[in-house]
Scaffold this motif. Sequence first.
Motif, PDB file in Angstrom:
ATOM      1  N   PHE A 234       0.740  -1.257  -0.045  1.00  0.00           N
ATOM      2  CA  PHE A 234      -0.043   0.069   0.085  1.00  0.00           C
ATOM      3  C   PHE A 234       0.820   1.266  -0.029  1.00  0.00           C
ATOM      4  O   PHE A 234       0.455   2.038  -0.777  1.00  0.00           O
ATOM      5  N   ALA A 235       1.516   1.381   0.780  1.00  0.00           N
ATOM      6  CA  ALA A 235       2.913   2.292   1.047  1.00  0.00           C
ATOM      7  C   ALA A 235       3.668   2.601  -0.296  1.00  0.00           C
ATOM      8  O   ALA A 235       3.735   3.715  -0.689  1.00  0.00           O
ATOM      9  N   ASN A 236       3.964   1.557  -0.938  1.00  0.00           N
ATOM     10  CA  ASN A 236       4.849   1.587  -2.131  1.00  0.00           C
ATOM     11  C   ASN A 236       4.061   2.079  -3.584  1.00  0.00           C
ATOM     12  O   ASN A 236       4.612   2.839  -4.280  1.00  0.00           O
ATOM     13  N   ASN A 237       2.953   1.417  -3.544  1.00  0.00           N
ATOM     14  CA  ASN A 237       2.115   1.641  -4.686  1.00  0.00           C
ATOM     15  C   ASN A 237       1.343   3.087  -4.658  1.00  0.00           C
ATOM     16  O   ASN A 237       1.221   3.562  -5.879  1.00  0.00           O
ATOM     17  N   THR A 238       1.160   3.698  -3.528  1.00  0.00           N
ATOM     18  CA  THR A 238       0.212   4.810  -3.625  1.00  0.00           C
ATOM     19  C   THR A 238       0.890   6.066  -4.424  1.00  0.00           C
ATOM     20  O   THR A 238       0.547   6.661  -5.108  1.00  0.00           O
ATOM     21  N   PRO A 239       2.162   6.067  -4.058  1.00  0.00           N
ATOM     22  CA  PRO A 239       2.990   7.443  -4.811  1.00  0.00           C
ATOM     23  C   PRO A 239       3.186   7.247  -6.366  1.00  0.00           C
ATOM     24  O   PRO A 239       2.688   8.150  -7.229  1.00  0.00           O
ATOM     25  N   ALA A 240       3.136   5.774  -6.600  1.00  0.00           N
ATOM     26  CA  ALA A 240       3.169   5.390  -8.414  1.00  0.00           C
ATOM     27  C   ALA A 240       1.984   5.800  -8.896  1.00  0.00           C
ATOM     28  O   ALA A 240       1.855   6.192  -9.959  1.00  0.00           O
ATOM     29  N   GLN A 241       0.946   5.662  -7.876  1.00  0.00           N
ATOM     30  CA  GLN A 241      -0.637   5.614  -8.596  1.00  0.00           C
ATOM     31  C   GLN A 241      -0.805   7.340  -8.646  1.00  0.00           C
ATOM     32  O   GLN A 241      -1.663   7.518  -9.577  1.00  0.00           O
ATOM     33  N   ILE A 242      -0.409   8.103  -7.699  1.00  0.00           N
ATOM     34  CA  ILE A 242      -0.734   9.398  -7.741  1.00  0.00           C
ATOM     35  C   ILE A 242       0.370  10.000  -9.004  1.00  0.00           C
ATOM     36  O   ILE A 242      -0.463  10.792  -9.653  1.00  0.00           O
ATOM     37  N   ASP A 243       1.374   9.581  -9.025  1.00  0.00           N
ATOM     38  CA  ASP A 243       2.042  10.101 -10.294  1.00  0.00           C
ATOM     39  C   ASP A 243       1.420   9.462 -11.541  1.00  0.00           C
ATOM     40  O   ASP A 243       1.617  10.501 -12.722  1.00  0.00           O
ATOM     41  N   TYR A 244       0.920   8.575 -11.641  1.00  0.00           N
ATOM     42  CA  TYR A 244       0.262   7.989 -12.881  1.00  0.00           C
ATOM     43  C   TYR A 244      -0.862   9.016 -13.276  1.00  0.00           C
ATOM     44  O   TYR A 244      -1.269   9.301 -14.182  1.00  0.00           O
ATOM     45  N   MET A 245      -1.477   9.101 -12.140  1.00  0.00           N
ATOM     46  CA  MET A 245      -2.699  10.097 -12.306  1.00  0.00           C
ATOM     47  C   MET A 245      -2.529  11.332 -12.657  1.00  0.00           C
ATOM     48  O   MET A 245      -2.914  12.057 -13.588  1.00  0.00           O
ATOM     49  N   THR A 246      -1.481  12.104 -12.184  1.00  0.00           N
ATOM     50  CA  THR A 246      -0.770  13.307 -12.649  1.00  0.00           C
ATOM     51  C   THR A 246      -0.133  13.219 -14.179  1.00  0.00           C
ATOM     52  O   THR A 246      -0.710  14.182 -14.838  1.00  0.00           O
ATOM     53  N   ALA A 247       0.102  12.359 -14.476  1.00  0.00           N
ATOM     54  CA  ALA A 247       0.632  11.950 -15.896  1.00  0.00           C
ATOM     55  C   ALA A 247      -0.109  12.030 -16.988  1.00  0.00           C
ATOM     56  O   ALA A 247      -0.093  12.209 -18.016  1.00  0.00           O
ATOM     57  N   GLN A 248      -1.422  11.538 -16.531  1.00  0.00           N
ATOM     58  CA  GLN A 248      -2.762  11.241 -17.515  1.00  0.00           C
ATOM     59  C   GLN A 248      -3.065  12.685 -17.856  1.00  0.00           C
ATOM     60  O   GLN A 248      -3.979  12.685 -18.781  1.00  0.00           O
ATOM     61  N   TYR A 249      -2.941  13.835 -17.342  1.00  0.00           N
ATOM     62  CA  TYR A 249      -3.199  15.065 -17.787  1.00  0.00           C
ATOM     63  C   TYR A 249      -2.949  15.195 -19.141  1.00  0.00           C
ATOM     64  O   TYR A 249      -3.307  15.836 -19.891  1.00  0.00           O
ATOM     65  N   THR A 250      -1.471  14.804 -19.421  1.00  0.00           N
ATOM     66  CA  THR A 250      -1.194  15.007 -20.609  1.00  0.00           C
ATOM     67  C   THR A 250      -2.151  14.531 -21.839  1.00  0.00           C
ATOM     68  O   THR A 250      -2.065  14.829 -23.079  1.00  0.00           O
ATOM     69  N   THR A 251      -2.620  13.302 -21.628  1.00  0.00           N
ATOM     70  CA  THR A 251      -3.631  12.779 -22.453  1.00  0.00           C
ATOM     71  C   THR A 251      -4.730  13.739 -22.908  1.00  0.00           C
ATOM     72  O   THR A 251      -5.033  13.884 -23.981  1.00  0.00           O
ATOM     73  N   ALA A 252      -5.215  14.347 -21.910  1.00  0.00           N
ATOM     74  CA  ALA A 252      -6.316  15.416 -22.207  1.00  0.00           C
ATOM     75  C   ALA A 252      -5.666  16.477 -22.666  1.00  0.00           C
ATOM     76  O   ALA A 252      -6.272  17.164 -23.688  1.00  0.00           O
ATOM     77  N   LYS A 253      -4.491  17.057 -22.387  1.00  0.00           N
ATOM     78  CA  LYS A 253      -3.967  18.261 -23.066  1.00  0.00           C
ATOM     79  C   LYS A 253      -3.625  17.818 -24.398  1.00  0.00           C
ATOM     80  O   LYS A 253      -3.815  18.662 -25.322  1.00  0.00           O
ATOM     81  N   ASN A 254      -3.084  16.975 -24.793  1.00  0.00           N
ATOM     82  CA  ASN A 254      -2.721  16.409 -26.151  1.00  0.00           C
ATOM     83  C   ASN A 254      -4.123  16.449 -27.041  1.00  0.00           C
ATOM     84  O   ASN A 254      -3.936  16.861 -28.223  1.00  0.00           O
TER      85      ASN A 254
END
Length: 878
Positions: free
Chosen positions: A220-240
Amino acid sequence: MLWTRWLVLLLCRWGSASGHYQQPKQGDSSADPHRQRSAPPVEPLDFGFVPAAVYDTHAYYEPGAMGILFHMVHAFLFVVQPNSFPKDLLVKVIQQNMGGIKLEEWRKPDNVVLLLEGFYYELGFLVCATVGLLFVVLVPVLGMCFCVCRCCENCGGEMHQRQRKNTDCRRGFFTATLVVTTVFIIAGVVAAYAANHNMSSHIKSTRRFINTNIRDLKTFANNTPAQIDYMTAQYTTAKNQVLSELDNIGPLLGGRIHGQLEKEVVPSLDTALRMAGAMRETKEALENVSSSLQVLQEGTNRLKDSLSTERASLSNTLSDPACTNGAVSPSCNAVRSALFQLGIDADFSKLPDVDYALENVHTVLKTDLSDIIQRGYSSFNDTPRLVKEQTKNIVAALPRVKGMLDKIGSEINTFAKMFPVEASLANFTLFLSQGQKNIESYYAQIDQMDFYRWIGCVAVLCTVVLILSFNLLGLLCGTCGYDKQATPTARGCLSNTGGNLLMAGVGFSFVFAWALMAIVTALFVVGGNVEKMLCEPLANRQLFQIIDTPFLVHPAKKNFLPGMLFQNPNIDLTLGSMYRECYDNSGLYHALQLETMFNINSFLNRTLYNKDLAKVFESVQVDLQDITLLEHTGRDNLIDFANAGIGIIDYEAYLAEVNKGVTLVDLLTFSTDLEGQADRLPRGALENALKGHASSIRQIHRELVVPMEQAMKYVRARSTMSQSIKQLQKTSSDLPVKVTNILSAIDAAEYLISNNASHVVNQETKIYAQSLVGYFKQYTDWVHNSLTAEVAQCKPISNIVDSMEIVACSFIADSVNTFWFGLGLCSILLLPSIITSIKLAKYYRRMDTEDVFEDSSPYSDTLIQFPRASAPPIRSDC
C-alpha cells in the motif's frame, strides 16, 4: 504520524478537484432568443488503468471438523445467554463513565437501573457461575464427609453385602451406567484436547497473518505514490487531445457548423436535385409518348381502312334483292344490324401530339441544372475550408494555448509534489519493517508461553485421564474376575482388584473434581463473555455501531473517528462505513470521505478552466456570405420547366384510348356468327357471298388485329405510352407549386446562412469549446473514479480487522471455550461416575461378612430361613 496526514491531505485535494467540478460559465441563455442546442458527447479518452496493488492476505478461516465443536459451544452459550447484544446499555455506561464515576455515584437511580440491566443480561452466566462455585465448595466438603462416613462403616463402608434377588440386574445397570458415563467423559477429554491442540497449531499460523498484513501495508505504501504520479501524468492525454483539436479547428469547427446548417440546406438542395432528375425523366416520357403514338396511329389506320372496306362490301352484299325474300330477310337483317361493330375501338388518331411540351423541355434541359445544384453542394461543403481560413488566428495562438495548458500541467504536478508523500511513506515502510522485527523477536517467548499453556492444559486433562484409567481398569478387572457362583466373601483377587480400582477412581475424583470445576468456571466466565460481548458483535459488526454512536465520547463531539483523524467530529464518517468500503477494496479517499474536507473550486477555476483559454474562442469570427446554393440560371431553369406545358396535356384522353381494345367486337366471333347466319340461308350466291365475307374478316383479324395484340412493337408501344402518361401526369400535378416550394426552401436556407449564420457560429463555437472542456472533465471524472476505487485501496485495513477477529475469536476464544466445554462436561459427569463407581465396587470387592441362611424350627416341613453374618474363609491367593 505525519505521513498519514500528508497522504490524507493529498488525496483530499485530488478528490475535491474531481468531486467539485464546475462547468465554465456560458453566456446568459435567457437573453438568446434562439433555442440552445445541447453539446454532443465528446470522444472518450483512454487514460489506461491505475497501477493496481495486489494484496496477499486472505482473511478467511475455515475450522474444518473443529467447527462442529465450535457450533456446539456457541449453541450452549446461546442457551445460557439468549439476550441480544446490549448496545444501548453499553452506550449508556460508556457515556456516563467517560468523565469518571465515583463509587458512591452507583447509588443513583440511573446507575442502579444500569446495574440491574447488566445483571439481567449476565443472568445466565451468573447462574452457571454460581452452580460452578457451589460445585467447587461442596465437592471437597462432601468428599470429606464421605470419607469420614465410610471410616465409620457407613455410606457403603461396611464390608458386608446384602443378598438380593435382583443383584445381577443392579450390577448390570451400574456397569452400563458407568460405561456410558465414562464414554462421555472420554468424549469431553477428546474435545478439550482437540481444542488445546487447535489453539497451539493456529497460534503458529498467526505469523502468516502478521507477515502478509505487514507486507500488504508495505505494498500500500509503495504503490500509492506511483498511482498518484500516474494520475498526474494522465493530464497529458487530455492536453494532447485538446491541442490536436485546436490544431484542426477548421475542419472540426467547420464540420460542426456545416452539420448544424445542413439540416436546412441539404434537404432543399436534395429536393432541387430530384427535380432536375424529374426533368430528364419528363423528357424521356414525352419522347416515349410521341414515338409510341406514331406507332399506334400507323397500326390503327391500316386496320380502320380494312374494316371500312369490308363493312362497305358486306353492306353491298346485303343490298341484294334476294335478301328481301321473306325467309331470308331475318338473317339479312340480323347481319345488317351488326355491321356497325366492324370498326376500331382505340382510335389514337384523335389524340393530340406532345411536340410542343417536348420542345419546351428540350429547351429547358439545355441548361444543366444538376451541375448548378452540385456547385451549390460544393459551395456549402466548402464551409470547413472557409472556417479554417477565417480561424487562422486561433491556429496562430496555438503556441500560447499550449503554454497555458503546460502551465496547468505544471500547477498540477506542483500541487501533487506539495507534500513529501514519498518520503513519508518510505519512513512508514521502515517503521513497518522495524515493527515486524520487533514482533518477530517475541515469537520465541510466545512459543514458550504457548508450550507452557499446552503442558498445563494437558496436565489438567491427565487428572481426568487418571480417573478414567481407574474406572476403565476397574470395569475390566471387575467384569473379567466376577464369578456368579462365588459368595461375596469368596470373590476372587481380580474381581476384588477391580472394586479397589473403582474406589481409587472415586477418591481421585473427589480430589480433582472441585479443582477442575474451578478452572472451568473461571474459563467459562471469561471466555463466554468474550464470545458474547466481543466476538459475536464483531462478527455482525454491532461493535462498530457502538463505536459509531453519535456523541459517544463527548456531548459536543458527534463522531469519534473523524474527530480522532481530522479533529472534525462533525464529518459523517463512521468506523462501520470505513470498514465496509475497505472490505470492498475501495480507495482510502472514498473510505475516509475526504471529499467533505476541502473545497478546491478555486484551484480548478485557476487551472483546468482557465479564463484566458476561453478568451481565445471569443475572437472566433466566421463569415459564410460567400456560400451560394442556387444560381439565378438554375432558378430560371426551374421556372421554365414549370411553364413547359406538360400540365396542359389531356392525360385522361390518352389513358382512355390506351385502356380500350383494338376493335369494337371480336372479329373471330363476328365471322363465326356471320357463317351461322349464312348457313340458315338457302344455297346460292348470297350464302356463298356471306361466307366469303366471313373469311375476309378472319383474314383481317389474322393479318392486322393479331399482330397489334401480340407483336412486341405494338405491345411495347401501348405499355410505354401508359407508363409514360402516368409518369407525366404525376410530374405535372401541381408542378408550379412544387417548383415554388423548392425555391422557397432554397431561399430560406440562403437566408439562414446569410443572416443567422452568426448565431450558428457562436453556438457551435461554444459547443466546440465545451467539448474541449469536456476532455478536462473526463480527466477530473477519471481522477475521481480512480481515487474512489483504485488509488490507495484500503483492503489491508479491513484485512487487519478481520485477521485480528480470526486470531482473537476463531483461534483463541473458540478454542478456550471448547476446552472448558469439554473439561466442564468431564467435571459434571464425575458426580454420576462417583456414585456409580461406589455402587458397582460393592459387587466386585471381597466382603468381610456375608448373609447365610439357617433353619429356625425343628420341623423339617416348616423351615423358615433367617440370614446371619458369617466370617469369610481364609484365602491364600490374595
